[in-house]
Design a protein around this motif. Sequence first.
Motif, mmCIF file in Angstrom:
data_model
loop_
_atom_site.group_PDB
_atom_site.id
_atom_site.type_symbol
_atom_site.label_atom_id
_atom_site.label_comp_id
_atom_site.label_asym_id
_atom_site.label_seq_id
_atom_site.Cartn_x
_atom_site.Cartn_y
_atom_site.Cartn_z
ATOM 1 N N ALA A 106 102.415 4.326 102.315
ATOM 2 C CA ALA A 106 102.423 3.784 103.678
ATOM 3 C C ALA A 106 101.563 4.658 104.579
ATOM 4 N N HIS A 107 100.821 4.014 105.456
ATOM 5 C CA HIS A 107 100.027 4.727 106.454
ATOM 6 C C HIS A 107 100.894 4.909 107.680
ATOM 7 N N ARG A 108 101.178 6.144 108.013
ATOM 8 C CA ARG A 108 101.965 6.460 109.201
ATOM 9 C C ARG A 108 101.016 6.899 110.308
ATOM 10 N N ARG A 109 101.558 7.161 111.433
ATOM 11 C CA ARG A 109 100.726 7.508 112.586
ATOM 12 C C ARG A 109 99.820 8.707 112.341
ATOM 13 N N VAL A 110 100.369 9.768 111.755
ATOM 14 C CA VAL A 110 99.575 10.984 111.558
ATOM 15 C C VAL A 110 99.488 11.428 110.102
ATOM 16 N N HIS A 111 99.992 10.639 109.172
ATOM 17 C CA HIS A 111 99.932 11.013 107.768
ATOM 18 C C HIS A 111 100.047 9.788 106.860
ATOM 19 N N ILE A 112 99.809 10.039 105.576
ATOM 20 C CA ILE A 112 100.008 9.042 104.530
ATOM 21 C C ILE A 112 101.299 9.435 103.809
ATOM 22 N N ALA A 113 102.202 8.495 103.591
ATOM 23 C CA ALA A 113 103.477 8.769 102.929
ATOM 24 C C ALA A 113 103.507 8.099 101.563
ATOM 25 N N ILE A 114 104.133 8.772 100.609
ATOM 26 C CA ILE A 114 104.279 8.260 99.250
ATOM 27 C C ILE A 114 105.750 8.362 98.877
ATOM 28 N N ARG A 115 106.301 7.295 98.248
ATOM 29 C CA ARG A 115 107.686 7.340 97.790
ATOM 30 C C ARG A 115 107.795 6.683 96.423
ATOM 31 N N ASP A 116 108.873 6.960 95.724
ATOM 32 C CA ASP A 116 109.159 6.397 94.418
ATOM 33 C C ASP A 116 109.707 4.988 94.620
ATOM 34 N N SER A 117 109.088 4.003 94.016
ATOM 35 C CA SER A 117 109.534 2.623 94.199
ATOM 36 C C SER A 117 110.900 2.360 93.568
ATOM 37 N N LYS A 118 111.326 3.188 92.602
ATOM 38 C CA LYS A 118 112.645 3.012 91.988
ATOM 39 C C LYS A 118 113.765 3.481 92.910
ATOM 40 N N ASP A 119 113.450 4.401 93.824
ATOM 41 C CA ASP A 119 114.476 4.958 94.702
ATOM 42 C C ASP A 119 113.868 5.236 96.085
#
Length: 64
Positions: free
Chosen positions: A25-38
Amino acid sequence: MLTPGAWKKSSFSGGGQGDACVEVAHRRVHIAIRDSKDPARATLTFPPRAFTPFIEALKTEPPG
């Protein structure tokens, strides 16, 4: 380009539930990465200028 705030799953998510991957996800001041399983667990965040080198390193570094 990512829509700000929206999570996007990789097209390489695999079969089944499509949850064997990560979401970005593109956030206001950073790029975020998360595990799609959790998705409720912690995320990794990167300044935009560091995201591309991170992805390129994943493509070229041997596992382990």
